[in-house]
Design a protein around this motif. Structure first.
Motif, PDB file in Angstrom:
ATOM      1  N   GLU A 113     -51.917 -67.121  95.874  1.00 42.49           N
ATOM      2  CA  GLU A 113     -51.655 -66.071  94.888  1.00 42.49           C
ATOM      3  C   GLU A 113     -51.481 -64.728  95.563  1.00 42.49           C
ATOM      4  O   GLU A 113     -50.656 -63.913  95.156  1.00 42.49           O
ATOM      5  CB  GLU A 113     -52.823 -66.020  93.899  1.00 42.49           C
ATOM      6  N   GLY A 146     -48.239 -62.313  95.487  1.00 41.01           N
ATOM      7  CA  GLY A 146     -48.362 -60.946  94.995  1.00 41.01           C
ATOM      8  C   GLY A 146     -47.761 -59.918  95.912  1.00 41.01           C
ATOM      9  O   GLY A 146     -47.590 -58.767  95.524  1.00 41.01           O
ATOM     10  N   SER A 203     -46.604 -53.531  85.334  1.00 42.91           N
ATOM     11  CA  SER A 203     -47.995 -53.485  85.756  1.00 42.91           C
ATOM     12  C   SER A 203     -48.449 -52.075  86.025  1.00 42.91           C
ATOM     13  O   SER A 203     -49.584 -51.718  85.757  1.00 42.91           O
ATOM     14  CB  SER A 203     -48.195 -54.351  87.007  1.00 42.91           C
ATOM     15  N   PRO A 229     -53.597 -56.097  90.989  1.00 42.22           N
ATOM     16  CA  PRO A 229     -52.331 -56.724  91.368  1.00 42.22           C
ATOM     17  C   PRO A 229     -51.393 -55.707  92.002  1.00 42.22           C
ATOM     18  O   PRO A 229     -51.597 -54.486  91.855  1.00 42.22           O
ATOM     19  CB  PRO A 229     -51.782 -57.244  90.035  1.00 42.22           C
TER      20      PRO A 229
END
Length: 418
Positions: free
Chosen positions: A3, A7, A18, A150
């Protein structure tokens, strides 16, 4: 693909969506932000007044300055070493263990001052340990942002961290002065307690901060060399080192040039303090505005525009004659720098593998701080030898060279992260 690796390549729409959300929605980021704020306030409350405590105990100003310098140097020396350990071990235990060590060091000085038994060797060792522990905490913390938010929220998160640090620099000295008026040992107690709170907040972070590794760690020297080699062979990070070191050196020289020139013109200590206050307020406003600017202005334009904007500011300092003019000009510089810092730090996190984040952060930080340590001495010698106007004009010329370098290398800022 993990992940984290996924990202590192946010698409445009994803990033835009975001970045409109506040990182403070995330519990772990809020804890991390609060820990840094408490740490900064505690350190400001004690470090500025530790030399006064030594002077009050009968030691000379030279010895008091030696303690302060030795502590700063120890932090610079330990930082790259701590970066290696932060990329080899779980970062969260390293953060709260370092905070506990710093709390113990400053707690021992608090006890000595409260009991009236101030010994130079003890204060020196404690100050060195505290700075080394703080450097270790900073090394581990530099590798955490990727796990807390993130990629789309990096600019806002880094902007909030910049604003926090600027606010601490404004509030911290006043807080320390107020505590010192109560009793000499109160700022030291506040610093020790602040480190304990930092340890508690760091331990409360739930995110897994353990660095990713491809295999078992190599030898310490090979890991250290790998971090240095990565920063120097990555073109963007090499640009960050040169730009950051250059700006830190020149801004430090300008700050102290303003202080020395104001003193020579007969300005009072409170007026000189106004210069630093205005600069701090400018930095705080710039940090608060940075995420908004980063979302609306191309990254390369921010870096080059800010670099060129510093040239007339430095030249203006050469002809300033009043304290408020020095303060406003330095405030203008402080206003524009945070946006560049947000751009550069965001890209630096994106281009660096997780297993190298702490080493990358400590290399960049050490390069910037090392030249900043020399700024007061350099400014004092140059102002005495050539005069304040010549020094300010020389800084303006150096800023022009740095801006030209940033313009030529602007393509590195917009290159897609791997």
């Amino acid at each position: 693909m993990s992940e984290t690796e996924e990202g590192c390549r946010p698409s445009g729409p994803e990033l835009s969506k975001s970045s409109s959300l506040s990182p403070f929605r995330r519990r772990d980021f809020s804890l991390f932000w609060a820990a840094g704020a408490i740490d900064g306030l505690g350190t400001c409350a004690s470090s500025l007044f530790l030399p006064l405590i030594l002077l009050g105990a009968g030691y000379s100003s030279g010895l008091a300055g030696l303690v302060a310098s030795a502590a700063l140097v120890s932090g610079l020396v330990v930082s790259p070493i701590a970066g290696v350990h932060a990329d080899r071990r779980p970062r969260k235990p390293l953060m709260y263990a370092a905070a506990l060590v710093a709390a113990g060091a400053m707690g021992s000085v608090f006890a000595a001052v409260a009991l009236g038994h101030v010994v130079l060797a003890h204060v020196l060792v404690a100050a060195v340990i505290e700075q080394a522990a703080s450097a270790t905490y900073g090394a581990a913390a530099s590798g955490t942002i990727r796990r807390l938010v993130p990629p789309g929220e990096y600019p806002r998160a880094i902007g909030h961290l910049q604003a926090r640090d600027q606010a601490v620099q404004i509030v911290g000295p006043s807080l320390g002065g107020t505590l010192y008026q109560l009793a000499r040992w109160v700022p030291l107690l506040a610093d020790a307690v602040s480190f304990l709170l930092v340890a508690v907040l760091s331990k409360a972070i739930r995110a897994d901060l353990t660095p990713e590794r491809d295999g078992p760690p190599a030898s310490f020297t090979r890991d250290l060399a790998e971090g240095l080699r990565f920063v120097w062979t990555e073109p963007f990070l090499r640009f960050v080192v040169v730009w950051t070191a250059g700006v830190n050196a020149l801004l430090g020289a300008l700050y102290f040039h303003a202080v020395f020139a104001s003193h020579d013109q007969g300005a009072s200590p409170s007026s000189i303090g106004l210069i630093l206050t205005l600069a701090g307020v400018g930095g705080l406003l710039g940090a608060l505005a940075a995420p908004w600017l980063v979302r609306r202005i191309p990254a390369a334009r921010i870096v080059t525009g800010a670099s060129w904007a510093m040239v007339p500011t430095a030249a203006g300092l050469a002809f300033a004659t009043r304290t408020w003019a020095y303060g406003l000009l330095l405030s203008g510089v402080s206003l524009i720098v945070p946006s560049v810092v947000v751009v550069l730090q965001t890209r630096a996190v994106l281009v660096t593998p997780d297993r190298l984040l702490a080493r990358m952060g400590t290399v960049l930080g050490t390069a910037g701080q090392a030249v900043a340590v020399l700024a007061p001495v350099a400014a004092g010698v140059l102002v005495a030898a050539y005069g304040g106007r010549t020094v300010a004009l020389g800084c303006a010329g150096a800023f022009a060279g740095l801006a030209l370098y940033a313009t030529v290398r602007a393509g590195l800022v917009v290159r897609e992260a791997p």
